[in-house]
Design a protein around this motif. Structure first.
Motif, PDB file in Angstrom:
ATOM      1  N   MET A  22       0.188   9.505   4.755  1.00  0.00           N
ATOM      2  CA  MET A  22       0.488  10.073   3.444  1.00  0.00           C
ATOM      3  C   MET A  22      -0.747  10.712   2.792  1.00  0.00           C
ATOM      4  SD  MET A  22       3.296   7.466   1.792  1.00  0.00           S
ATOM      5  CE  MET A  22       2.465   5.904   1.922  1.00  0.00           C
ATOM      6  N   ILE A  52      11.011   6.284 -11.623  1.00  0.00           N
ATOM      7  CA  ILE A  52      10.557   5.819 -10.306  1.00  0.00           C
ATOM      8  C   ILE A  52      11.062   4.409 -10.001  1.00  0.00           C
ATOM      9  CG2 ILE A  52       8.466   5.022  -9.087  1.00  0.00           C
ATOM     10  CD1 ILE A  52       7.066   7.553 -10.315  1.00  0.00           C
ATOM     11  N   ILE A  75       7.689   6.892 -14.885  1.00  0.00           N
ATOM     12  CA  ILE A  75       7.616   5.546 -14.320  1.00  0.00           C
ATOM     13  C   ILE A  75       8.990   4.885 -14.362  1.00  0.00           C
ATOM     14  CG2 ILE A  75       6.598   3.252 -14.587  1.00  0.00           C
ATOM     15  CD1 ILE A  75       4.679   5.408 -13.568  1.00  0.00           C
ATOM     16  N   TRP A  94       4.108  -1.244 -13.018  1.00  0.00           N
ATOM     17  CA  TRP A  94       3.339  -0.257 -12.268  1.00  0.00           C
ATOM     18  C   TRP A  94       1.833  -0.557 -12.338  1.00  0.00           C
ATOM     19  CZ3 TRP A  94       1.760   2.481  -8.707  1.00  0.00           C
ATOM     20  CH2 TRP A  94       0.862   3.539  -8.851  1.00  0.00           C
ATOM     21  N   SER A 143      13.338   9.065  -6.478  1.00  0.00           N
ATOM     22  CA  SER A 143      12.806   9.753  -7.649  1.00  0.00           C
ATOM     23  C   SER A 143      11.986  10.977  -7.244  1.00  0.00           C
ATOM     24  CB  SER A 143      11.951   8.783  -8.459  1.00  0.00           C
ATOM     25  OG  SER A 143      11.281   9.447  -9.507  1.00  0.00           O
ATOM     26  N   LEU A 188       0.831  -1.204   0.000  1.00  0.00           N
ATOM     27  CA  LEU A 188       0.000   0.000   0.000  1.00  0.00           C
ATOM     28  C   LEU A 188       0.865   1.252   0.000  1.00  0.00           C
ATOM     29  CD1 LEU A 188      -2.844   1.111   0.083  1.00  0.00           C
ATOM     30  CD2 LEU A 188      -2.827   0.855   2.574  1.00  0.00           C
ATOM     31  N   THR A 189       1.921   1.226   0.787  1.00  0.00           N
ATOM     32  CA  THR A 189       2.827   2.375   0.840  1.00  0.00           C
ATOM     33  C   THR A 189       3.443   2.653  -0.522  1.00  0.00           C
ATOM     34  OG1 THR A 189       3.377   1.991   3.157  1.00  0.00           O
ATOM     35  CG2 THR A 189       4.957   3.249   1.863  1.00  0.00           C
ATOM     36  N   CYS A 190       3.930   1.599  -1.163  1.00  0.00           N
ATOM     37  CA  CYS A 190       4.538   1.770  -2.483  1.00  0.00           C
ATOM     38  C   CYS A 190       3.550   2.390  -3.460  1.00  0.00           C
ATOM     39  CB  CYS A 190       5.000   0.417  -3.038  1.00  0.00           C
ATOM     40  SG  CYS A 190       6.553  -0.147  -2.334  1.00  0.00           S
ATOM     41  N   THR A 191       2.363   1.837  -3.510  1.00  0.00           N
ATOM     42  CA  THR A 191       1.374   2.332  -4.461  1.00  0.00           C
ATOM     43  C   THR A 191       1.001   3.778  -4.165  1.00  0.00           C
ATOM     44  OG1 THR A 191       0.492   0.124  -4.775  1.00  0.00           O
ATOM     45  CG2 THR A 191      -0.934   1.948  -5.396  1.00  0.00           C
ATOM     46  N   THR A 192       0.766   4.080  -2.893  1.00  0.00           N
ATOM     47  CA  THR A 192       0.393   5.445  -2.518  1.00  0.00           C
ATOM     48  C   THR A 192       1.487   6.432  -2.901  1.00  0.00           C
ATOM     49  OG1 THR A 192      -0.840   4.545  -0.647  1.00  0.00           O
ATOM     50  CG2 THR A 192      -0.351   6.895  -0.606  1.00  0.00           C
ATOM     51  N   LEU A 193       2.709   6.028  -2.638  1.00  0.00           N
ATOM     52  CA  LEU A 193       3.865   6.869  -2.942  1.00  0.00           C
ATOM     53  C   LEU A 193       3.940   7.170  -4.440  1.00  0.00           C
ATOM     54  CD1 LEU A 193       6.247   7.976  -1.310  1.00  0.00           C
ATOM     55  CD2 LEU A 193       7.511   5.904  -1.853  1.00  0.00           C
ATOM     56  N   ILE A 194       3.870   6.123  -5.230  1.00  0.00           N
ATOM     57  CA  ILE A 194       3.999   6.284  -6.680  1.00  0.00           C
ATOM     58  C   ILE A 194       2.807   7.041  -7.245  1.00  0.00           C
ATOM     59  CG2 ILE A 194       4.148   5.052  -8.871  1.00  0.00           C
ATOM     60  CD1 ILE A 194       5.589   2.792  -7.314  1.00  0.00           C
ATOM     61  N   GLU A 195       1.627   6.701  -6.758  1.00  0.00           N
ATOM     62  CA  GLU A 195       0.418   7.349  -7.234  1.00  0.00           C
ATOM     63  C   GLU A 195       0.489   8.852  -6.967  1.00  0.00           C
ATOM     64  OE1 GLU A 195      -3.743   5.078  -7.274  1.00  0.00           O
ATOM     65  OE2 GLU A 195      -3.378   6.197  -5.440  1.00  0.00           O
ATOM     66  N   GLY A 196       0.932   9.209  -5.766  1.00  0.00           N
ATOM     67  CA  GLY A 196       1.056  10.621  -5.415  1.00  0.00           C
ATOM     68  C   GLY A 196       2.047  11.334  -6.325  1.00  0.00           C
ATOM     69  N   GLU A 197       3.132  10.648  -6.602  1.00  0.00           N
ATOM     70  CA  GLU A 197       4.156  11.218  -7.462  1.00  0.00           C
ATOM     71  C   GLU A 197       3.608  11.459  -8.873  1.00  0.00           C
ATOM     72  OE1 GLU A 197       6.822  12.230  -6.274  1.00  0.00           O
ATOM     73  OE2 GLU A 197       7.914  12.733  -8.105  1.00  0.00           O
ATOM     74  N   GLY A 243       0.996  14.267  -8.888  1.00  0.00           N
ATOM     75  CA  GLY A 243       1.626  15.577  -8.806  1.00  0.00           C
ATOM     76  C   GLY A 243       2.223  16.014 -10.139  1.00  0.00           C
ATOM     77  N   ARG A 244       2.902  15.092 -10.800  1.00  0.00           N
ATOM     78  CA  ARG A 244       3.535  15.447 -12.068  1.00  0.00           C
ATOM     79  C   ARG A 244       2.496  15.735 -13.144  1.00  0.00           C
ATOM     80  NH1 ARG A 244       9.453  12.684 -12.713  1.00  0.00           N
ATOM     81  NH2 ARG A 244       9.766  12.068 -10.562  1.00  0.00           N
ATOM     82  N   GLU A 295       1.217  19.233 -12.407  1.00  0.00           N
ATOM     83  CA  GLU A 295       2.223  20.247 -12.709  1.00  0.00           C
ATOM     84  C   GLU A 295       2.418  20.457 -14.204  1.00  0.00           C
ATOM     85  OE1 GLU A 295       5.976  19.266 -11.038  1.00  0.00           O
ATOM     86  OE2 GLU A 295       5.338  19.601  -8.957  1.00  0.00           O
TER      87      GLU A 295
END
Lengths: 163, 163
Positions: free
Chosen positions: B74, A131, A128, B22, B157, A26-35, A38-39, A42
């Motif tokens: 998070m 990441i 990706i 991913w 990343s 869950l942490t991995c997915t949340t982290l990547i999803e947030g990244e 955000g991109r 932006e």
DNA sequence: GCCAATTGCTTGAAGCCTAAAGAAATTCGA
DNA sequence: TCGAATTTCTTTAGGCTTCAAGCAATTGGC
């Protein structure tokens, strides 16, 4: 003998490892999803759900029904209705009622939608890659294998519940 | 020689494997999350975010600040504000302003909140065990290792982006 | 052909979530 | 000690998401 059997029954089994695994997943997915979210915001001022929906449609030149999209994205029907509404409004999607079944709505990317998606997707792929940069090709293969196993295990479990 | 170098520069690198990885990671998480959400609602009529917040607090007998919770989960600050509001309202959380810093809100589980959480957590652990049932202990260890690597790669990343 | 069940989608209520702006308290450098 | 910067939290606007209820169209059994 009796003792060990008794113990096996009385002691609640320890599933701490599986729990930790789930939290890490869950942490991995949340982290990547947030990244990624955000991109996307932006660089293209677009939301992740919109991007995901366009990604599904990009793979289906002949369009998809809302139900198809809902299943593929693993979200509720009502959710898709709203998403599609906004994407039609912004000119990225085209929507029409099926000729053969008047309940069915078929949606497609418009020319604009496809062009914008392709631009975003190209950049998205490099994010990706960045990441996952520290993973070797072997790591990637191994993760793919283990996640496939995880997926089928989870699906089996979900099936058991509904049945 | 020249050819291969030229090609290496001109050809956009292929990151299809990472992309697939991913998507598979996301699918697994979505699948499991949906399963857990559904069971929490069916069995305890509670939402996943509420459960997650209570899980954080259960590990912190002396309470946590809203910022702590926000970082751990998070999610955004504003999100936590609303979640806490509802959990205080329902009697699961206790909230007070810090004695030493009047900006800080310290939240704790109430007796009710702790009791209910413990009941839910026990069952939750069995669901997770069931969901991952097809994975061997070795699979679990290996997944843990690869996801740790993934997490640190993703964090690196993310750091590169913000910097 | 009829009607019950199913399917596809929408609506409504509630909650979740983010980003951005802002208020209040604290900290820290000059 | 003053004021700027920072930290903590709340608020707002907008969008996402689910679940459940409901409507319309189709299908299938009879």
């Amino acid at each position: 003998m009796l003792d060990s059997e008794t113990k096996a029954v009385e002691t609640p089994e320890d599933h701490a490892e599986e729990l930790r695994l789930w939290l890490r997943l869950l942490t991995c997915t949340t982290l990547i999803e947030g990244e990624v979210r955000g991109r996307l915001r932006e660089r293209f001022d677009v939301t992740l759900p919109r991007f995901d929906l366009m990604a599904q449609l990009d793979k289906a030149p002949d369009g998809m029904t809302l139900s198809d999209v809902s299943k593929r994205m693993m979200v509720s029907n009502g959710n898709v209705t709203g998403l599609v509404e906004r994407l039609v409004e912004s000119g990225h999607l085209d929507r029409r009622t099926s000729d053969t079944d008047r309940r069915v709505q078929v949606i497609r990317l418009t020319k604009l939608g496809r062009a914008e998606f392709r631009k975003m997707a190209a950049e998205h792929e490099t994010w990706i890659a960045d990441i996952f940069a520290d993973l070797s090709p072997k790591d990637v293969r191994e993760l793919m294998r283990l996640l496939a196993k995880t997926k089928s295990s989870a699906q089996k479990s979900a099936g058991r519940r509904k049945a």
